[in-house]
Design an enzyme around this catalytic site. Structure first.
Site, PDB file in Angstrom:
ATOM      1  N   ASP A   1       0.850  -1.196   0.000  1.00 19.50           N
ATOM      2  CA  ASP A   1       0.000   0.000   0.000  1.00 19.50           C
ATOM      3  C   ASP A   1       0.885   1.246   0.000  1.00 19.50           C
ATOM      4  OD1 ASP A   1      -1.985   1.884   0.392  1.00 19.50           O
ATOM      5  OD2 ASP A   1      -2.159   1.492   2.553  1.00 19.50           O
TER       6      ASP A   1
ATOM      7  N   ASP B   1      -4.143   3.905   2.653  1.00 22.02           N
ATOM      8  CA  ASP B   1      -5.568   3.662   2.943  1.00 22.02           C
ATOM      9  C   ASP B   1      -5.821   2.233   3.426  1.00 22.02           C
ATOM     10  OD1 ASP B   1      -5.266   2.186   0.640  1.00 22.02           O
ATOM     11  OD2 ASP B   1      -6.921   3.110  -0.455  1.00 22.02           O
TER      12      ASP B   1
ATOM     13  N   ASP C   1      -9.666 -15.929 -16.382  1.00 23.32           N
ATOM     14  CA  ASP C   1     -10.491 -16.388 -15.280  1.00 23.32           C
ATOM     15  C   ASP C   1     -11.504 -17.429 -15.778  1.00 23.32           C
ATOM     16  OD1 ASP C   1     -11.183 -15.643 -12.408  1.00 23.32           O
ATOM     17  OD2 ASP C   1     -13.146 -15.391 -13.333  1.00 23.32           O
TER      18      ASP C   1
ATOM     19  N   ASN D   1      -0.559   4.545  -0.601  1.00 25.31           N
ATOM     20  CA  ASN D   1      -1.267   5.776  -0.223  1.00 25.31           C
ATOM     21  C   ASN D   1      -1.846   5.745   1.196  1.00 25.31           C
ATOM     22  OD1 ASN D   1      -3.488   4.164  -0.462  1.00 25.31           O
ATOM     23  ND2 ASN D   1      -4.508   5.359  -2.059  1.00 25.31           N
TER      24      ASN D   1
ATOM     25  N   GLU E   1      -7.430 -20.392 -16.328  1.00 29.30           N
ATOM     26  CA  GLU E   1      -7.895 -21.070 -15.123  1.00 29.30           C
ATOM     27  C   GLU E   1      -8.979 -22.043 -15.565  1.00 29.30           C
ATOM     28  OE1 GLU E   1      -9.958 -20.180 -10.796  1.00 29.30           O
ATOM     29  OE2 GLU E   1     -10.539 -19.024 -12.538  1.00 29.30           O
TER      30      GLU E   1
END
Ligand code: NOJ
Length: 511
Positions: A26, A30, A200, A28, A255
């Site tokens: 991360d 948040d 996917d 930033n 997948e």
């Protein structure tokens, strides 16, 4: 393959590192990982020795399924950054010699995608047929505990199909406009320089056109576990033609989450569908020689004759991490690293397995995923001191157990860490044609020891894995010395046949 000799295909020589954006790093503050966080840690992936990253979805999404519910395929979700950030990721990865695969989710969109909003606005909508509508549901069941695969749409008085959550309506790929629109998505990212896609649930694209009830659904199984329709192959051939029309070798890894190796072979087509398909049995295999021996033999017996290049993966964002499956044993995770990186086929690493992470224990009040998969999605600990490189808001999920000891910073400083074991195994693989591309041949060994030879021309390696907790003896014929072992013996020492419990050795010819 654009005239390149097939053994020169980069993806056969590759080692892929899966980044799960929410939990990687991360920037930033948040509490949710983002693209600037990835940029800050690309050197970790390069220094580890992987050469390709697969980035799970970063696209605009209401996040009902952590980004696998896309509302705009051609923009980045603000949680992760901007389109410019995505371009920087592609460019900066390339500058480090890393290739980039993005996640392509063809089976469904978000229910907030403008296409679906349009489709559900009226039965007369020009996009109505982009999704799958019926007056009566059948017995098909959705995954992720979502019950029926059909949800009633009040406004237009029909059911729509969703193989996953109701917020993920399935696209109708029999409609040529859908094909064109989704091809446009692929072109959008190929034009920006991505090296390919992880597709996917590639096996779910085609649906049974007769919508017949299925006894396995009645028995409670979701259709995604076994949906296997010829039409998916036609769609994949179209996608393959599209990626092959781009310069360089852009790659498709699918997948195909049908736990049948014989079925996944079909998804390679005649070299005109997927370049690679995930091979799922090792993803839920326990630390058991019989299970591993069976699935490795099966892959060799079924894929090699079909010229289908295998993949190997022990962990990902949908399954319990392998160290956790191996009863939390670091010894086993270390031995598994040598096994994984010595097999014939492209290995996929899931972020954090190089740190030996276990699944986080999630308090039910902090559960996020409707599918119960939070444990493996816990944030990576970068720094030893709390908050482990995640400054600002509390991370969206708790850390895995023992984050200070498992932190990347601490492991980079410790030559004996599992991180350095992965690095060494990757360097040895990179340097050895036998390990990357050679034949695989099993050696006769005691039942709890899996032993195999990799050979290409005069380059030869042996790998022996002792799955027993107690020592075993296995002395392969000939003169061998340790190239790498999961614990203890120094590289270069002669191998006398002693294997400690839960231990693996990679051997090279002795003098
Ligand atoms: C497979 C993805 O890996 C999983 O995370 C997701 O929930 C389903 N497909 C639906 O897109």
């Amino acid at each position: 393959m654009n005239g390149t000799r097939s053994d020169e295909a980069w993806w056969k020589n590759a080692v892929v590192y899966q980044i799960y954006p929410r939990s990687f790093a991360d920037a930033n503050g948040d509490g949710v990982g983002d693209i600037p966080g990835m940029l800050a840690h690309l050197d970790h992936v390069r220094d580890l020795g992987a050469d390709t990253v697969w980035v799970s979805p970063i696209f605009r999404s209401p996040m009902a399924d952590a980004g696998y519910d896309i509302s705009d395929h051609c923009d980045v979700d603000p949680l992760f950054g901007t389109l410019d950030d995505a371009q920087r990721l592609i460019d900066e990865a390339h500058a480090r010699g890393l290739r980039v695969l993005l996640d392509f989710v063809p089976n469904h969109t978000s229910d907030r995608h403008p296409w679906f909003l349009d489709a559900r606005s009226s039965r007369a909508s020009p996009r109505r047929d982009w999704y799958i509508w019926r007056d009566e549901p059948n017995d098909w069941r959705a995954a992720l505990g979502a019950g029926s695969a059909w949800t009633w749409d009040e406004q237009t008085g029909q059911y729509y199909l969703h193989f996953f959550l109701p917020q993920q309506p399935d696209l109708n790929w029999r409609n040529p406009e859908v094909v064109e629109a989704m091809h446009g998505v692929l072109r959008f990212w190929l034009d920006r320089g991505v090296d390919g896609f992880r597709i996917d649930v590639a096996h779910c694209i085609g649906k049974d056109p007769t919508f017949s009830d299925h006894p396995r659904c009645l028995a409670g199984e979701p259709l995604v576990d076994f949906n296997d329709q010829p039409y998916s192959h036609e769609v994949l051939r179209g996608i393959r033609r599209l990626v092959d029309s781009y310069p360089g070798q852009r790659v498709l890894v699918g997948e195909v989450n049908i736990r049948s190796t014989a079925s996944i072979v079909q998804y390679y087509g005649a070299g005109d569908e997927l370049h690679m398909s995930f091979n799922f049995p090792p993803l839920d295999a326990p630390w058991d020689p019989v299970v591993f021996r069976t699935c490795i033999r099966e892959v060799d017996a079924l894929l090699r004759p079909a010229d289908a290049w295998p993949t190997w993966v022990l962990s990902n964002h949908d399954n319990v991490r392998h160290r956790t499956r191996y009863d939390g044993s670091l010894r086993r995770a270390r031995a598994a690293a040598i096994l994984l990186l010595s097999l014939r086929g492209t290995p996929f690493l899931f972020q954090g397995e190089e740190l030996g992470l276990e699944d986080a224990r999630i308090d039910p009040r902090r559960q996020v995923d409707p599918g119960g998969r939070d444990g493996c999605r816990a944030p990576l600990p970068w720094k030893e001191a709390p908050p482990h490189g995640w400054t600002g808001a509390t991370p969206w999920l708790p850390f895995p157990p023992d984050p200070a000891r498992q932190a990347a910073e601490r492991q980079w400083a410790d030559q004996g860490s599992i991180l350095h074991l992965y690095r060494q195994a990757l360097a040895l693989r990179r340097a050895s044609p036998a390990l990357r591309l050679g034949d695989w041949e099993e050696l006769e060994s005691p039942p709890e020891v899996l032993a195999f030879r990799r050979r290409r021309s005069d380059d030869v390696r042996l790998v022996c894995v002792n799955f027993a907790a107690q020592p075993r003896r296995f002395a392969p014929p000939g003169n061998w010395r340790i190239a790498l072992c999961s614990d203890g013996q120094a590289p270069g020492t002669a191998f006398g046949g002693e294997l400690a419990g839960d231990h693996a050795v990679m051997l090279e010819p002795g003098d």
